[in-house]
Enzyme design. Structure first.
Site, PDB file in Angstrom:
ATOM      1  CE  LYS A 234      -7.195  -6.867  -0.040  1.00  0.00           C
ATOM      2  NZ  LYS A 234      -7.805  -7.174   1.274  1.00  0.00           N
TER       3      LYS A 234
ATOM      4  CE  LYS B 258      -3.191  -5.186   0.742  1.00  0.00           C
ATOM      5  NZ  LYS B 258      -3.877  -5.683   1.953  1.00  0.00           N
TER       6      LYS B 258
END
Length: 326
Positions: free
Chosen positions: A199, A252
């Site tokens: 992320k 992400k």
């Protein structure tokens, strides 16, 4: 001219679909749902057209609407009624996610995934417990190991409420291992973990922070989310989560990190998820509103690119819009 190889032969109607290398299906999509404990009616999210916060008592209705389009899985985020410096509402038995999950699982057949993080529940908006300095003021240092215990408590509370899967998103070192141990000890060995394994600290999260009321009150998250410059580091992060028992590995954001999605797909045999984040969603809406592109065509092409890069499932705000078309 005698052309032996003519790729156009396989681009005609009838054969084109038969030789298509990647398919996109409604069952590949996970729809985020924002449940707001402070709301008494649905609240549109201005920076994310078509998305809204829903009250707890309408959570099941919202998920039922998504199911009617063909979407089978949802990812639940919560906006609590109150916040404090440790985010204690994150694991409260009567917390917003816990109450929403009970209603959703009782009234729908959706597969329910829950976001496990503290940023939406802490008064400072950071993803864990902050380290106080000598004067007692919090600094930007998140206390990693103390945060692990709270993440595990939160995940267990979600499983007790009926969550089918938990998805830790805080990028805390050791979060998957701590949550796996917590779930197993509480009798939830069959509840899988979808880890936000890579992320990034990204500029594409802005609209989400409006949606989930999770923006940091000060500073930023660059000390615990990944540097956008780093791809090799992503593989180290993903490997650690895989070793700790992650069942699904998420990257992400998605569009700006398709190289990372592809690398994770090559290196690991786990299912790979890509999060088509709020900024990616909002910028396509903005361009379409200007008449510069076809919103649904551009969205479908974007998701197809994520599948082509290696994603098995995609978390996307376009799920409802595209599911019927797919």
């Amino acid at each position: 001219m005698n052309l032996t190889h003519r790729p156009r032969r396989l681009r005609r109607d009838g054969i084109r679909g038969l030789v298509s290398e990647v398919d996109l299906d409604a069952r590949d999509l996970v729809a985020p749902v924002f449940v707001d404990a402070t709301a008494t009616e649905r609240v549109p999210i201005e920076s994310m057209p078509g998305q809204e916060r829903v009250p707890v008592d309408e959570a099941a209705d919202r998920v039922a609407e998504l199911r009617e389009t063909g979407v089978e899985a949802v990812l639940v985020f919560g906006i609590p009624e109150s916040k404090d410096d440790r985010g204690t509402r994150a694991w409260a038995e009567g917390g917003v996610v816990q109450e929403a999950v009970r209603r959703i699982t009782a009234e729908t057949d959706a597969y329910v995934i829950t976001d496990v993080c503290l940023c939406e529940y802490t008064s400072h908006g950071h993803c864990g417990v902050l380290e106080p300095d000598a004067a007692g003021d919090p600094t930007l240092t998140v206390r990693n190991d103390e945060t692990l215990e709270l993440l595990a408590k939160t995940a267990v509370s979600h499983a007790e409420a009926g969550a089918d899967m938990v998805a830790p998103s805080s990028m805390t070192d050791g979060m998957v291992g701590a949550i796996r141990e917590g779930l197993d000890d509480a009798g939830f060995a069959d509840v899988p973990i979808m880890s936000y394994a890579a992320k990034y600290e990204s500029a594409f999260y802005g609209p989400f922070r409006d949606a989930a009321d999770g923006a940091p009150a000060f500073g930023d998250r660059r000390h615990y989310q990944m540097d956008p410059a780093n791809a090799r580091e992503a593989l180290r992060e993903v490997e650690l989560d895989a070793e700790q028992g992650a069942d699904v590995l998420m990257v992400k954001p998605a569009l700006a990190y398709l190289d990372v999605v592809s690398a994770v797909r090559r290196e690991f045999d786990h299912p790979v998820a890509a999060y088509n984040v709020s900024g990616e969603y909002a910028m396509l809406h903005a361009a379409a509103d200007k008449g510069w592109l076809d919103r649904e065509a551009a969205a479908a092409e974007s998701l197809l690119a994520m599948k082509r890069a290696g994603a098995d499932l995609i978390v996307t705000y376009f799920a409802e819009t595209l599911a019927d078309r797919l």
